[in-house]
Enzyme design. Structure first.
Site: not given
Ligand code: GLN
Length: 311
Positions: A195, A69, A247, A265, A72
């Site tokens: 993505y 993430s 989050y 993650v 992003k």
């Molecule tokens: N690629 C992961 C997902 O879409 C990214 C989530 C994350 O890093 N929090 O679940």
């Protein structure tokens, strides 16, 4: 304490690396993406880059890992630059969600407008805008990361991408839900593919700390001196990281650490101290919100030792 002194940062990072040892074993490596479950849970690295060009490393700071993430942040910056802020902010909000990064709950109540670009739903909208805009979006993401870091060897890990795509049922549900509400313009499959590709980028703590340095330096690259974004955008993205970057763990992180940051993650967290430095930590074991448990502790210790919280 004179914070820009080289020996000071080296010894701070060394001290943190020994102080975090008791934290290992308390979190869990992400296993919903099978390729991530194989990563050694004891990996630990930290990198600090200052806007004056100083770089300090410890542990596994130059080993590349799955940024997930954290990507992003880069896609959002690219979309704001290439697609335009007005169009994008009509389709995605700027408020914390208070729920899990892959939650669908608010999306139904809020008619397909994701709370922010850092939860999966919001990031899928951002990715959609790139898929609409470019015929080969991931090439442009890689070129953008090369511009931010000065490194053209940063790559997507195809094993991680395949592994996530094979089990990406929740993201597929979110993308279809966005499509049903008219907030996904391209087809679902190419958006999901792009993505997963940007989530599957492999970067090290040093790469990431370098990549976000313009956010600490009013949008200006310390390497080329070019403005990579307007200073107002750098300021706003830092605000967005502070309120939405971790989050449902974002309030606790602001309480404990107190700097804008973005997690993934894969166990990475990258943070910005505006006007001073950037910092990235990597430790794969996650807490319940999906943020690096040891990484959060390490950042808390760093801020405690340096007094560099923005508050
Ligand atoms: N690629 C992961 C997902 O879409 C990214 C989530 C994350 O890093 N929090 O679940």
């Amino acid at each position: 304490m004179k914070i820009d002194d080289q020996t000071t940062y080296s010894s701070i990072l060394c001290d943190i690396q020994s102080e975090i040892q008791p934290e290992f074993g308390k979190g869990k490596v992400a296993n919903y993406i099978p390729a991530l479950a194989n990563v050694d849970p004891r990996k630990f690295g930290m990198a600090v880059c200052t806007i004056h060009g100083g770089e300090w490393l410890c542990g596994d700071a130059t080993e590349r890992f799955s940024i997930q993430s954290i990507s992003k942040l880069f896609t959002l910056l690219l979309a704001l630059q290439e697609v335009g802020a007005d169009a994008l902010w009509k389709r995605v909000g700027r408020e914390p969600s208070g729920s899990a990064f892959n939650s669908l709950v608010l999306l139904e109540a809020e008619k397909g407008i994701p709370r922010n670009p850092f939860i999966n739903a919001g990031a899928l909208v951002v990715t959609d805008s790139l898929v609409e805009h470019f015929s080969d979006p991931i090439r442009h993401v890689l070129a953008w990361i090369c511009e931010l870091t000065g490194d053209n060897n940063i790559r997507v890990d195809d094993d991680v991408v395949r592994s996530e795509a094979a089990c990406g049922f929740t993201n597929a549900a979110i993308a279809n839900f966005l499509k049903a509400h008219g907030n996904l313009h391209a087809e679902v499959m190419p958006v999901l593919e792009t993505y997963y590709q940007h989530c599957g980028l492999s970067m090290s703590c040093l790469d990431l700390a370098r990549a976000v340095l313009p956010l600490a330096n009013q949008g200006i690259s310390i390497r080329t001196r070019n403005a990579l974004m307007p200073s107002a955008r750098a300021r706003r993205i830092n605000s967005l990281m502070l309120t939405c970057g971790l989050y449902e763990g974002v309030g606790n992180f602001a309480f404990r650490v107190g700097i804008p940051a973005k997690s993934g993650v894969g166990g990475g967290i990258v943070g910005v101290v505006p006007g001073k430095l950037t910092i990235c930590v990597w430790s794969p074991e996650l807490d319940e919100a999906g943020n690096s448990l040891v990484g959060t502790k390490a950042l808390e210790l760093f801020i405690g030792k340096t007094g560099l919280s923005i508050f």
